[in-house]
Design an enzyme around this catalytic site. Sequence first.
Site, short mmCIF file in Angstrom:
data_model
loop_
_atom_site.label_atom_id
_atom_site.label_comp_id
_atom_site.label_asym_id
_atom_site.label_seq_id
_atom_site.Cartn_x
_atom_site.Cartn_y
_atom_site.Cartn_z
N LYS A 116 58.49 56.48 49.22
CA LYS A 116 59.55 57.33 48.67
C LYS A 116 60.59 57.48 49.76
CE LYS A 116 60.01 61.74 46.16
NZ LYS A 116 59.24 62.92 45.70
N ASP A 255 57.61 58.43 32.83
CA ASP A 255 57.58 57.57 34.01
C ASP A 255 56.88 58.25 35.18
OD1 ASP A 255 60.11 59.14 33.78
OD2 ASP A 255 60.39 58.47 35.84
N ASN A 256 56.48 59.51 35.01
CA ASN A 256 55.75 60.23 36.06
C ASN A 256 54.28 60.41 35.72
OD1 ASN A 256 57.92 60.50 37.77
ND2 ASN A 256 58.47 62.55 37.08
N ASP A 265 54.34 62.17 42.45
CA ASP A 265 55.80 62.29 42.42
C ASP A 265 56.22 63.75 42.29
OD1 ASP A 265 58.32 61.40 42.67
OD2 ASP A 265 58.54 60.61 40.65
#
Length: 465
Positions: A116, A255-256, A265
Amino acid sequence: MTDLPQASTYRADPAILELGDAFYDPVEAADFPQTILRFRNQRHAEAVGLGDLSDADWLRHFGRFVPLPDNLEQPLALRYHGHQFRVYNPDIGDGRGFLFAQMRDGAGRLLDLGTKGSGQTPYSRFGDGRLTLKGGVREILATEMLEALGVETSKTFSLIETGEALERNDEPSPTRSAVLVRLQHSHIRIGTFQRLAYFEETDNLARLTDYCLRHYYGEEGGAPGRLLDHVSGRAARLAASYIAAGFVHGVLNSDNIAVTAQSFDYGPWRWTPFWDGGFTAAYFDHAGLYAFGRQPEAIHWDIVQLAASLRLIAEAEELTPALEGFPARFQEALRDAIFARLGIARGGDDEDGRLLIALESALARRTVEIDRFFFDWRGGRRRGPSPADAAYEDEAFADFRARIAAFDPLPGATDHDYWSDAAPQSMHIDEVEAIWSRIDEADDWSALDAKVAAVRRMGGAMRAA
C-alpha cells in the site's frame, strides 16, 4: 481465539502466475527518496521464514522491492472492479499497491505480501500512488487490535517511511509518506470475479474459481457453488467478529472483501465506544450504509454480488443455498464470538440466544463502554471494582445478570494477569490521534511501540482460554 503463528522456513510459491496475464499487470515500484524502517512484524516474519532478514535486507525487499528468492520477478498490480457504496465502478484495480510475493507458512497456507503506497500503476487514475505515514500507523493499530481480539485480519508486516511530502485534502498537509507491506491470505477479491463477469470472460471465471478452491480451500474440481459456500461461511464469521469486537471497518465495498473473507484494507476504521448500531467510521458515509449494526447486511450484499458473477458459470440452484444460509451462519458465529470474548462456554441454543438478546439490550442503553463491559464480565462473573458498577446494578442489566449466572467460564479464562489491570485495552479515536501526534510533532514512536506491546499482551490473555 486464533493461535500465534509458528516459525517456519521460507517457501516461495508464486502461484498467481498460474492464472496468466489476464489477471494482472507487471509494474515498477516507486523510487523513494528515503527508506526508514518504522515497523517490522517479527513474529509474522518468522511465520513465513523471513525472520532472519537483517534490517538492511528488510529495507531492500520492502522499501526498494528487490524480489525475494524464487518469487515474483516483478510486482503485479491486480485487476478488479467493484461496487463502491453500491455503485458499480469498472475503473478501479490496484491503484497504489501490488502483489509483491507469495509463500507458504508452516501450516501450508498460501499467503501474499501486498503493498500500500508503493507507487502508481495503470489503475491509479488521478492518484499519486502514495500512502501517508499516518495512514500506515493507523493500519498497524487496527490490525494489531483486531488480531488480539480474534478477528481474521491481514497483518501489517512492514512500515517504512519514504521521505516525501504528500498533499491530502482530508488531513493537514504536507504530510509524511510511507510504504506499507501487508501479509494476507489472498488479495483475490469479490471485485476480481466481478471484473471477469463484466467482460463475460467465462473461461477466466472458471479458472479463477478453480484456483481459489484449490489454493485457499483445499478442493479440486472448481465447483462455483462450493466456492460460494466457503466464502459465505467465512464472511458470516467475519461480520460476527466485527460486531463482537465493536469494530467498524468503514468501507465494506465488494473490492474490499477478499475471497478468503479475511479483513483487510483499513481506511476510515473506528471502534465504537458504545453498542450503537448507527455508529459510522467514514465521514462520507452519510447514509450509514456501513454503520456498526449494518455491517452484516453489507457483507451479505457483497456475497450476493459474488453469486451474481458466478451465475455466468453456474446455475442459480447451485448458488442459492449459500446465500440463504448466511443469516443463520452469522447468528451462530456471533454467539461463538461473543462467548469467546466473554470467556464462557456455550450452553444450549435457547439459553445462548436469550443471553445474547439480554446482552445486546443492556449494552444498547449506552451506559457502559463495550471494552469495559467485556473486561468486567470476563469468565461470566462480574469482577470489580469497576467504574461501571452502578450501571451494572441498573434494571437495564437485570436480565443479563440473571442469565449469565448459569454459564460456566472457559478453563483459563481469567488466569492471565491482564484481567487484574485497572482498565481494559481499547482503540478509540482519541488515543489513536494522540499516538500519531507524538510521531508527527516529535518523531516519538514510543507511544506506538507501547500500545502494540499492550495490545499483544491483551491478545495473549484472550488466547489463554
